[in-house]
Design an enzyme around this catalytic site. Structure first.
Site, PDB file in Angstrom:
ATOM      1  N   LYS A  63       1.754  -3.363   6.788  1.00  0.00           N
ATOM      2  CA  LYS A  63       2.205  -3.569   5.396  1.00  0.00           C
ATOM      3  C   LYS A  63       3.724  -3.396   5.303  1.00  0.00           C
ATOM      4  O   LYS A  63       4.394  -4.121   4.568  1.00  0.00           O
ATOM      5  CB  LYS A  63       1.501  -2.585   4.457  1.00  0.00           C
ATOM      6  CG  LYS A  63       0.011  -2.842   4.313  1.00  0.00           C
ATOM      7  CD  LYS A  63      -0.260  -4.087   3.475  1.00  0.00           C
ATOM      8  CE  LYS A  63      -1.723  -4.423   3.350  1.00  0.00           C
ATOM      9  NZ  LYS A  63      -2.007  -5.625   2.592  1.00  0.00           N
ATOM     10  N   SER A  80       0.828  -1.207   0.000  1.00  0.00           N
ATOM     11  CA  SER A  80       0.000   0.000   0.000  1.00  0.00           C
ATOM     12  C   SER A  80       0.861   1.255   0.000  1.00  0.00           C
ATOM     13  O   SER A  80       1.987   1.251   0.514  1.00  0.00           O
ATOM     14  CB  SER A  80      -0.852  -0.040   1.270  1.00  0.00           C
ATOM     15  OG  SER A  80      -1.346   1.234   1.568  1.00  0.00           O
ATOM     16  N   TYR A 136      -2.214   0.060  10.216  1.00  0.00           N
ATOM     17  CA  TYR A 136      -2.419  -0.612   8.933  1.00  0.00           C
ATOM     18  C   TYR A 136      -1.159  -0.471   8.071  1.00  0.00           C
ATOM     19  O   TYR A 136      -0.611  -1.455   7.557  1.00  0.00           O
ATOM     20  CB  TYR A 136      -3.637  -0.007   8.213  1.00  0.00           C
ATOM     21  CG  TYR A 136      -3.736  -0.448   6.783  1.00  0.00           C
ATOM     22  CD1 TYR A 136      -4.101  -1.751   6.465  1.00  0.00           C
ATOM     23  CD2 TYR A 136      -3.414   0.421   5.732  1.00  0.00           C
ATOM     24  CE1 TYR A 136      -4.153  -2.172   5.136  1.00  0.00           C
ATOM     25  CE2 TYR A 136      -3.467   0.009   4.417  1.00  0.00           C
ATOM     26  CZ  TYR A 136      -3.840  -1.282   4.126  1.00  0.00           C
ATOM     27  OH  TYR A 136      -3.880  -1.699   2.826  1.00  0.00           O
TER      28      TYR A 136
END
Ligand code: UDP
Length: 320
Positions: free
Chosen positions: A136, A108, A132
């Site tokens: 990643k 991402s 989040y």
């Protein structure tokens, strides 16, 4: 026929991607909590569904999409975020290793944190502003270490910017659980009247109109980028890192305006405080994707909104 395992094949990106990989035998690992496979399987016939632990067929490529991607949920539940995203990747890696499979990992733009400048290049420093993004980043570092320990792997880290849009058929689109967290599904549900109004998170960013700027990419272009990565990975062992976006930034107000124009509907909104962990602007440099994958996004924000609106009208209550 080559086989590909897709974890999260029934999600928004997984279903669009699966529909583009018709010449492969797809082994789809589903999240059983998402009962949203009906439409995917109605247009894509090449999927065998399995549970995480039972990939019994041999396969050549793993496309690992499954993750918790709701940023607010990850902020409130970091343990689940790391468990699903990081531990989940570890499990998938084990299955890939047994099959000597190539890996495409869904990363991402959040791994750039607050980027040092714009547009964002793949070699920029990495950091994260929320759990989040951090999950990643941990996985990217993990896969880099895996490659350092054994450079016979074929791995692609694809850093998605903001995937939106839907399949042209109107059959496959984004159907978030509950109230959407992402901007575009929220806007479409306001346009149908299902939600009353959009809260615009922050009107005082250092951007042309004060609202957050992002690089929205049509999910069909994103899926095409994966197909290119599949081909490039075949060539030789490598770890490949590529941004997937359009290279253009649009503000929240730009997206509202375009959605109103395309749908002919009103999208009431109110500017409220900033969302924790959000940054002002994020859009990519597209030269690496062009050079390494021979890929460039083709669809603009009009097409993104048009296809989303078609999906929203065909599925007013989502897939259920
Ligand atoms: N956003 C907003 N209201 C919402 C959801 C998002 O104003 O209900 C803004 C958000 O602050 C960001 C942009 O829309 O500037 C895209 O947010 P999204 O959650 O879709 O993706 P992100 O870039 O955070 O991954």
């Amino acid at each position: 026929m080559n086989s590909i395992v897709i974890s999260g094949h029934n999600g928004f990106i997984g279903s669009s991607l699966t529909s583009r990989l018709k010449k492969f035998n797809i082994i789809g690992i589903s999240d059983k909590k998402r009962k949203k496979e009906k439409n995917v399987t109605s247009i894509v016939k090449n999927v065998n569904k399995v549970n995480n632990t039972d990939v019994k067929h041999s396969f050549q490529t793993l496309i690992h999409l499954a993750a918790v991607s709701d940023i607010s949920f990850c902020n409130a539940n970091p343990k689940t975020c790391y468990e699903v995203n990081v531990n989940g990747t570890n499990k998938m890696l084990e299955i890939a290793r047994k099959n000597d499979a190539n890996i495409i990992f869904a990363s991402s733009s959040h791994v750039y944190g607050n980027p040092i400048k714009l547009p964002i290049k793949e070699n920029f420093p990495l950091s994260a502003t929320n759990p989040y993004g951090r999950s990643k980043l941990i996985i990217e570092n993990f896969l880099q270490d895996v490659f350092i320990s054994d450079d016979s792997w074929h791995i692609a880290l694809l850093r998605y910017f903001n995937p939106v849009g839907a399949h042209k058929s109107g059959l496959i689109g984004e159907d978030p659980n509950g109230v959407p967290n992402n901007l575009m599904p929220y806007i479409s549900q306001v346009a149908t009247g299902k939600l009353e109004k959009l809260s615009v998170f922050g009107g005082d960013y250092n951007t042309p109109d004060g609202t957050g700027v992002r690089d929205y990419i049509h999910v069909v272009d994103l899926a095409k980028g994966h197909v290119k990565a599949l081909q490039v990975l075949e060539n030789r062992p490598q770890i490949l890192t590529v941004n997937l976006g359009t290279g253009k930034g649009y503000s929240v107000l730009d997206m509202i305006k375009t959605f109103k124009k395309i749908s002919g509907m009103n999208v009431p909104y109110e500017i409220v405080g900033r969302r924790p962990g959000d940054i002002a602007s994020c859009y990519m440099d597209s030269s690496t994707a062009e050079k390494l994958l021979g890929w460039k996004a083709e669809l603009g924000i009009d097409e993104m909104c048009k296809d989303m609106w078609r999906w929203q009208l065909s599925n007013p209550n989502g897939y259920f």
